[in-house]
Design a protein around this motif. Structure first.
Motif: not given
Length: 497
Positions: A431-448
């Motif tokens: 569950g932690t891995g999925l939550l952190m993955t969602a945050r990192q994907l959001g981060g990639a969108l924010g940086v882009a």
């Protein structure tokens, strides 16, 4: 109407014995295992929390500290193009995001202690390799492997914290764990600047070696050995597809502005990554040992926490990228001055994490996500309104940064608690891995999105657009937080294979 969802129950203290709870249901069962009593001989929750916080500090420090050393890297490798050299930063971020979900699944299969120790060793060795890299290509490779090791440390670390912490203290432990990431952000620019000034860019990697060895030695002594879980290793095809999918999308989004959104490489990365991720999700629907625990998303609060993490990740990573740059480019601060300038906000992020973890009841964590996101939006709107009017740090940037820091601390802690509340003990790391993955994907969108807004047009409009993007993303996260206030009993999450 307040939620009737249960307080986050502590995992069966895999804690003291390291064993899976005796009451763990068999794969496919619909029952949720209850907490098992913790043997008195096991390690204290404080010891495990200290170890988990230490590796979290190292992982997030290395995600940001390289930025301060980038000018020194350009002098060290003058023959390397700027586009290629940025992969010293990007390689870490891409592998970190790509492997978080898979690492969480492995931690719950192989054992959290085993993955924790193995990842620390790998992180230490790859840090040593990065510090000694004779060429930019080898440095980029070492950074990619370092990011992969960091991806293993995080879900294993948080899974151990959840498993070794009594129910009543889990929210406070999550607050302290989140604060470790805030501390890395607060001291990262200063530590990086001092190390580069004292020696050169190699020091920012070499410092990890004694720290990693010390944490690994302590963890080997403190954490009890875990018996085999009896669970199957996750689907290798699905796991590989998931890693390539997330990594491809993150890499494509990160480089799209620099290479061009119609560049064949960017299109292959984004489209190919999307197809690979879709394949992983489709295989996980029917595979007996899926790469992705899709049924975790059947829990409404876990699913909404993932949405909140994705949306807040857009705002937070855009801000972390542009906050120091704004001070340097708009207000002519030096790099060191900019690092000091953003530190008060990072310190308040730690305070927010600790406050929410210790003082806010679990039933009100939806409100912490909502209020924290609104504070973060207010930070961006304040700068958006004054971007061309003033260069007063005390009047404008400081209050904005304090609001933003408090928001970050509140949101990250509350999201972690909410996401873990209904998970059975043997699935904490997944569950932690999925939550952190969602945050990192959001981060990639924010940086882009930030990079896209920085290209072309009037420089003043860049900042208006970026701060508006941050504000709108944070407001969307606030809506997601409000949606977490649901009524009715929480459906149990079925233990997966």
């Amino acid at each position: 109407m307040t939620s009737t969802r249960p307080e986050p129950g502590a995992p069966a203290p895999v804690a003291a014995s390291g064993s899976a709870p005796a009451s763990a249901a068999a794969p496919g069962s619909t029952s949720v295992p209850g907490p098992a009593p913790a043997p008195a001989s096991g390690p204290g929750g404080g010891q495990v929390l200290a170890l988990a916080s230490a590796v979290t500090f190292l992982a997030f420090l290395d995600a940001t500290v390289v930025n301060i050393a980038f000018p020194d890297l350009r002098r060290a490798f003058p023959e390397v193009s700027l586009a290629r050299l940025t992969w010293v930063v990007s390689a870490y971020a891409v592998l970190f995001a790509a492997l978080l979900a898979a690492a969480g699944r492995l931690a719950d299969t192989l054992g959290r202690r085993a993955l924790f120790l193995g990842s620390i060793l790998a992180f230490t060795l790859t840090s040593l390799a990065a510090s000694a890299a004779p060429t930019a290509e080898l440095l980029i490779l070492a950074r990619a492997l370092q990011g992969a090791a960091a991806a293993g440390m995080i879900p294993a670390a948080l899974g151990l914290v959840l498993a070794h912490t009594p129910p009543a203290r889990r929210a406070a432990a999550l607050g302290a764990w989140s604060a470790a990431g805030g501390l890395a952000a607060a001291v990262g620019p200063s530590i990086g600047g001092l190390l580069v000034e004292w020696w050169d860019w190699r020091a920012i990697f070499l410092i990890n070696v004694p720290l990693g060895l010390a944490v690994g030695w302590a963890a080997a002594r403190i954490l009890p050995k875990e018996p085999r879980t009896g669970r199957r290793l996750p689907d290798p095809v699905g796991t590989t597809a998931l890693a390539f999918g997330i990594g491809g999308v993150v890499a494509g989004l990160s480089q799209g502005t620099e290479w061009g959104w119609t560049d064949p490489t960017v299109l292959v990365l984004v489209i190919g990554g999307t197809l690979a991720g879709t394949l992983a999700l489709r295989r996980s629907r029917s595979h007996p040992a899926p790469a992705v625990d899709r049924d975790l998303w059947r829990d409404p609060l876990f699913a909404r926490a993932n949405i909140g993490a994705l949306l807040f990740g857009v705002a937070m990573y855009a801000w972390l990228l542009m906050g120091p740059s704004y001070l340097v480019e708009r207000w002519d601060y030096s790099v060191l001055q900019a690092g000091v300038g953003v530190t008060p906000g990072a310190v308040l992020a730690m305070a927010g994490s600790l406050f929410v973890g210790r003082r806010v009841p679990n039933r009100l964590h939806w409100a912490a996500v909502t209020v924290g996101s609104l504070l973060f939006a207010a930070n961006a709107l304040l700068l958006w309104g004054w971007v061309g009017e003033s260069t007063s740090y005390a009047r404008i940037f400081l209050p904005a940064a304090l609001l933003g820091g408090l928001g970050i601390g509140a949101v990250l802690t509350a999201l972690s608690t909410t996401a873990s509340a209904g998970l059975p003990p043997q699935r904490f790391a997944a569950g932690t891995g999925l939550l952190m993955t969602a945050r990192q994907l959001g981060g990639a969108l924010g940086v882009a999105g930030t990079a896209a807004l920085l290209t072309g047009g009037d420089p003043g409009e860049h900042w208006h657009g970026i701060f508006l993007l941050i504000a709108l993303s944070a407001l969307a996260a606030a809506v997601a937080g409000a949606s977490m206030r649901i009524s009715g009993p929480r459906k149990p999450t079925r233990p997966g294979g």
